[in-house]
Design an enzyme around this catalytic site. Structure first.
Site, short mmCIF file in Angstrom:
data_model
loop_
_atom_site.label_atom_id
_atom_site.label_comp_id
_atom_site.label_asym_id
_atom_site.label_seq_id
_atom_site.Cartn_x
_atom_site.Cartn_y
_atom_site.Cartn_z
N CYS A 1 40.21 41.49 46.63
CA CYS A 1 39.19 41.46 47.96
C CYS A 1 39.68 40.37 48.90
O CYS A 1 39.24 40.20 50.10
CB CYS A 1 38.19 41.60 47.74
SG CYS A 1 37.60 39.72 46.61
N ASP B 1 38.85 37.31 48.57
CA ASP B 1 38.05 36.06 48.58
C ASP B 1 38.72 34.91 47.82
O ASP B 1 39.26 34.82 46.86
CB ASP B 1 36.60 36.54 48.12
CG ASP B 1 36.09 37.64 49.08
OD1 ASP B 1 36.00 37.24 50.31
OD2 ASP B 1 35.02 38.45 48.52
N CYS C 1 31.53 37.48 47.41
CA CYS C 1 30.36 37.94 47.71
C CYS C 1 29.15 37.86 46.58
O CYS C 1 29.38 36.73 46.01
CB CYS C 1 30.68 39.47 47.38
SG CYS C 1 31.02 39.72 45.71
N CYS D 1 34.97 40.86 40.69
CA CYS D 1 34.25 39.74 41.50
C CYS D 1 33.82 38.64 40.44
O CYS D 1 33.96 37.19 40.56
CB CYS D 1 33.07 39.66 42.16
SG CYS D 1 33.27 41.30 43.19
FE1 FES Z 1 35.44 39.60 46.58
FE2 FES Z 1 33.33 39.95 45.32
S1 FES Z 1 34.23 41.61 46.98
S2 FES Z 1 34.51 38.48 45.32
#
Ligand code: FES
Length: 143
Positions: free
Chosen positions: A50, A52, A77, A124
């Site tokens: 993702c 992140d 998230c 995640c």
């Molecule tokens: Fe990126 Fe959960 S969608 S850490």
């Protein structure tokens, strides 16, 4: 609602009460860059799934090699926040986990502590897990 829908499973986005608790009340969040020598290990990782990011700081006792403090900051998230929050408790409770044992923690262990995660959010939980490993590696290199 049928009782079948109350439990998270492969096809739902439902979160357990533990996930919600850790998301709304995250433990050991590090809002600012720590100053001085409060920590001796730091790891930053990104999720290829993702994009992140997660940074984790740890304070390892150099005598017994147990994790005495574990803080973190993420742009991830709700699932990443909950996963890392509970992970930070797992490694610091009861006087701290030895780094050799902490290296054995898997995303599966974190998800078990949370009482489950929706299948689409399992990646995640990998962020905190990988950040912890990176922080331990960083501690080992600098020790
Ligand atoms: Fe990126 Fe959960 S969608 S850490």
């Amino acid at each position: 609602m049928s009782s079948k829908l109350k439990q998270p499973n492969q096809n739902t986005w439902l979160y357990t009460d533990i996930v919600k608790d850790h998301f709304f009340n995250p433990r050991n969040v590090q809002y600012d860059e720590p100053r001085d020598n409060k920590f001796n290990g730091k790891g930053t990782v990104g999720s290829p799934v993702c994009g992140d990011m997660m940074t984790m700081w740890i304070k390892v006792d150099e005598i017994d090699e147990k994790i005495k403090k574990c803080t973190w900051k993420t742009f991830g998230c709700a699932s990443a926040i909950a996963s890392t929050s509970i992970l930070s408790e797992m490694v610091t409770k009861n006087g701290g986990m030895k780094i050799t044992d902490a290296m054995k923690i898997t995303p599966k262990d974190i998800i078990k502590e949370l009482g489950g995660l929706p299948a689409r959010k399992i990646h995640c939980s990998v962020l905190g897990d990988q950040a912890l490993r990176a922080a331990i590696e960083n501690y080992r290199k600098s020790a």
